[in-house]
Write an enzyme that holds these catalytic residues in place. Structure first.
Site, PDB file in Angstrom:
ATOM      1  N   CYS A 189     -57.590  -4.522-117.509  1.00 27.08           N
ATOM      2  CA  CYS A 189     -56.081  -4.637-118.083  1.00 27.08           C
ATOM      3  C   CYS A 189     -56.613  -4.739-119.658  1.00 27.08           C
ATOM      4  O   CYS A 189     -57.110  -5.405-120.180  1.00 27.08           O
ATOM      5  CB  CYS A 189     -55.307  -5.644-117.672  1.00 27.08           C
ATOM      6  N   THR A 191     -53.372  -5.029-121.468  1.00 26.93           N
ATOM      7  CA  THR A 191     -52.109  -5.380-121.846  1.00 26.93           C
ATOM      8  C   THR A 191     -52.105  -6.226-123.063  1.00 26.93           C
ATOM      9  O   THR A 191     -51.620  -6.060-124.084  1.00 26.93           O
ATOM     10  CB  THR A 191     -51.177  -5.917-120.864  1.00 26.93           C
ATOM     11  N   GLY A 246     -61.021  -7.105-109.410  1.00 31.58           N
ATOM     12  CA  GLY A 246     -62.401  -6.788-110.181  1.00 31.58           C
ATOM     13  C   GLY A 246     -63.394  -7.524-109.290  1.00 31.58           C
ATOM     14  O   GLY A 246     -64.744  -7.132-109.190  1.00 31.58           O
ATOM     15  N   MET A 292     -55.055   1.038-113.022  1.00 35.85           N
ATOM     16  CA  MET A 292     -54.368   1.940-112.726  1.00 35.85           C
ATOM     17  C   MET A 292     -53.487   2.655-113.694  1.00 35.85           C
ATOM     18  O   MET A 292     -53.065   3.680-113.523  1.00 35.85           O
ATOM     19  CB  MET A 292     -53.367   1.371-111.492  1.00 35.85           C
ATOM     20  N   SER A 293     -53.351   2.125-114.841  1.00 40.39           N
ATOM     21  CA  SER A 293     -52.776   2.909-115.796  1.00 40.39           C
ATOM     22  C   SER A 293     -53.631   3.516-117.000  1.00 40.39           C
ATOM     23  O   SER A 293     -53.476   3.861-118.116  1.00 40.39           O
ATOM     24  CB  SER A 293     -51.815   1.980-116.525  1.00 40.39           C
ATOM     25  N   SER A 311     -50.435   3.456-120.868  1.00 45.27           N
ATOM     26  CA  SER A 311     -51.969   3.208-120.639  1.00 45.27           C
ATOM     27  C   SER A 311     -52.567   1.952-121.279  1.00 45.27           C
ATOM     28  O   SER A 311     -52.804   1.934-122.289  1.00 45.27           O
ATOM     29  CB  SER A 311     -52.845   4.385-121.461  1.00 45.27           C
ATOM     30  N   GLU A 312     -52.434   0.965-120.360  1.00 46.66           N
ATOM     31  CA  GLU A 312     -52.802  -0.343-120.613  1.00 46.66           C
ATOM     32  C   GLU A 312     -53.925  -0.849-119.693  1.00 46.66           C
ATOM     33  O   GLU A 312     -54.007  -1.821-119.192  1.00 46.66           O
ATOM     34  CB  GLU A 312     -51.722  -1.499-120.558  1.00 46.66           C
ATOM     35  N   THR A 340     -63.663 -29.264 -98.657  1.00 50.72           N
ATOM     36  CA  THR A 340     -64.320 -30.390 -98.329  1.00 50.72           C
ATOM     37  C   THR A 340     -64.606 -31.262 -99.758  1.00 50.72           C
ATOM     38  O   THR A 340     -64.635 -32.633 -99.536  1.00 50.72           O
ATOM     39  CB  THR A 340     -65.701 -30.312 -97.747  1.00 50.72           C
TER      40      THR A 340
HETATM   41  P1  5GP Z   1     -58.367  -8.346-111.357  1.00 49.97           P
HETATM   42  O1  5GP Z   1     -58.271  -9.165-109.970  1.00 49.97           O
HETATM   43  O2  5GP Z   1     -59.036  -7.038-111.390  1.00 49.97           O
HETATM   44  O3  5GP Z   1     -58.645  -9.178-112.517  1.00 49.97           O
HETATM   45  O4  5GP Z   1     -56.749  -7.960-111.423  1.00 49.97           O
HETATM   46  C1  5GP Z   1     -56.050  -7.112-110.656  1.00 49.97           C
HETATM   47  C2  5GP Z   1     -54.721  -6.575-111.085  1.00 49.97           C
HETATM   48  O5  5GP Z   1     -54.761  -6.081-112.124  1.00 49.97           O
HETATM   49  C3  5GP Z   1     -54.203  -5.738-110.292  1.00 49.97           C
HETATM   50  O6  5GP Z   1     -53.467  -6.081-109.011  1.00 49.97           O
HETATM   51  C4  5GP Z   1     -52.876  -5.264-111.111  1.00 49.97           C
HETATM   52  O7  5GP Z   1     -52.003  -6.408-111.236  1.00 49.97           O
HETATM   53  C5  5GP Z   1     -53.765  -5.295-112.358  1.00 49.97           C
HETATM   54  N1  5GP Z   1     -53.883  -3.894-113.022  1.00 49.97           N
HETATM   55  C6  5GP Z   1     -54.547  -3.084-112.518  1.00 49.97           C
HETATM   56  N2  5GP Z   1     -54.688  -1.958-113.096  1.00 49.97           N
HETATM   57  C7  5GP Z   1     -53.975  -2.219-114.374  1.00 49.97           C
HETATM   58  C8  5GP Z   1     -53.920  -1.512-115.721  1.00 49.97           C
HETATM   59  O8  5GP Z   1     -54.243  -0.449-115.742  1.00 49.97           O
HETATM   60  N3  5GP Z   1     -53.367  -2.278-116.599  1.00 49.97           N
HETATM   61  C9  5GP Z   1     -52.884  -3.354-116.492  1.00 49.97           C
HETATM   62  N4  5GP Z   1     -52.326  -4.058-117.567  1.00 49.97           N
HETATM   63  N5  5GP Z   1     -52.911  -4.201-115.287  1.00 49.97           N
HETATM   64  C10 5GP Z   1     -53.523  -3.599-114.287  1.00 49.97           C
END
Ligand code: 5GP
Length: 366
Positions: A189, A191, A246, A292-293, A311-312, A340
């Protein structure tokens, strides 16, 4: 302009304090939880870990996760035929994802009809629904959640993302059984870099969990966990579910091909007349991991992405690590062990048993 001065915490700002434990063996630790949902009034039991609806939201992942009774938020780019091809056990551990889109909602209804007709779900309320949007702060979004709740009184609905208590309450009052919490912590991400917006994820968990539990609902803490220890901290901070992207990336069960690359590294060889530097060739395998963005995802899924997120998100290569099962075992082993240490007999007890210690943030150490 207002500045809030109270400290907000992330996972690396705290440690769990060890306490006397009555647990005889780690095997006795209870990983699963029984949930009774606020609006849909459904009771179900599972290990409260969800694979994210990204490249990790695949049926292959659901196959493995169903063996552990964990859930997978299936990404929204599967066709109806691909849903039909799944067996009932796999589907029982799947969550259907839609965005704020009538078209995607219509397709969810079609999938329900077909799965029900084929006997793959026992009732049309059996497939949980995740209404997923990057920014859950708009009135239009909570209105959409309300509309879906009104039409589906007995379906478990997860809505998000937000990261503050008042919006958690708003989405619950609109009809969500669980609110997905996390703005900006995701591994793929951008953002926070692109917009400056975000909230440290551990504080978001504590504050949003408190808001949700006050209304007899729950939260899914989504993103930002990088290790089994972070997941233990999330449950200790009263997350009902965690959602992981991730941490499960690079595995066979994620979407995308394995790519190979020949890497040359310098090696030092010792010969009888001294040291010589040689080159060694090594094949490294990796998979593409993407938000995903990200532009990559937008191109991969083309039409489907248009109104999804700005696109973040980023695209990166992650090492290929083989099957997801050892990673899952490592996570569950970590949780049992954490139990534990802190005197918790199960995930459900984590919140009650936990004392956090604030520590100097040490990124590289945990
Ligand atoms: P991770 O476990 O990888 O740290 O976070 C997973 C989460 O990242 C996803 O469930 C979703 O909420 C968020 N995420 C997935 N793709 C994107 C993206 O392209 N941009 C942003 N801002 N968040 C994303």
């Amino acid at each position: 302009m207002i500045i809030e001065n109270d400290v907000k915490l992330d996972f690396s700002d705290v440690l769990l304090k060890p306490k006397r434990s009555t647990l005889v063996s780690r095997k006795d630790f209870v990983l699963s939880r029984v949930f009774k949902t606020k609006w849909s009034q459904r009771t179900f039991e599972c290990v409260p870990i969800i694979a994210a609806n990204m490249a990790t939201g695949t049926f292959k992942m659901a196959n493995v996760f169903s063996k552990y009774n964990m859930l997978v938020a299936i990404n929204k780019f599967y066709s109806i035929n691909e849903w039909i091809a799944q067996d009932a056990t796999t589907i029982a551990n799947c969550i259907y994802t839609i965005g704020m889109s009538d078209l995607e909602y219509e397709r969810y209804l079609q999938v329900l009809d077909v799965l029900f007709a084929l006997g793959k779900i026992k009732s049309k309320q059996d497939l949980h629904l995740c209404i997923d949007i990057a920014n859950g702060y708009t009135k239009r979004y909570s209105d959409f959640v309300k509309k879906i709740r009104d039409a589906n009184p007995s379906t478990v609905i997860i809505a998000g993302n937000v990261c503050t208590a008042e919006l958690v309450q708003e989405l619950i009052l609109a009809g969500a059984d669980f609110v997905k919490v996390g703005i900006g912590p995701g591994s793929a991400c951008t953002t926070r870099q692109k917009t400056g917006v975000g909230y440290p994820q551990l504080s978001a968990c504590i504050e949003c969990g408190d808001a949700a539990h006050g209304l007899d609902a729950g939260i899914v803490l989504d993103g930002g966990m990088r290790s089994p220890g972070d997941i233990a901290k999330a449950f200790a901070a009263n997350a009902d579910f965690v959602m992981l992207g991730g941490m499960l990336s690079g595995t066979d069960e994620t979407d995308g091909d394995i790519e190979e690359r020949i890497v040359q590294t310098n090696i030092i060889k010792r010969s009888h007349d001294g040291q010589i530097i040689g080159l060694q060739e090594e094949i490294q395998k990796h998979k593409i991991w993407y938000g995903m963005s990200s532009e990559y995802a937008q191109q991969k899924y083309m039409m489907g992405m248009k109104d999804y997120r700005t696109s973040e998100g980023r695209r990166e290569e992650v090492p290929y690590v083989g099957p997801v099962q050892p990673i899952v075992d490592d996570i569950l082993g970590g949780l049992r062990s954490a139990g534990t240490y802190i005197g918790a007999t199960g995930i459900k007890q984590f919140g009650k048993c936990a004392t956090f210690l604030r520590v100097m943030r040490q990124h590289d150490r945990f």
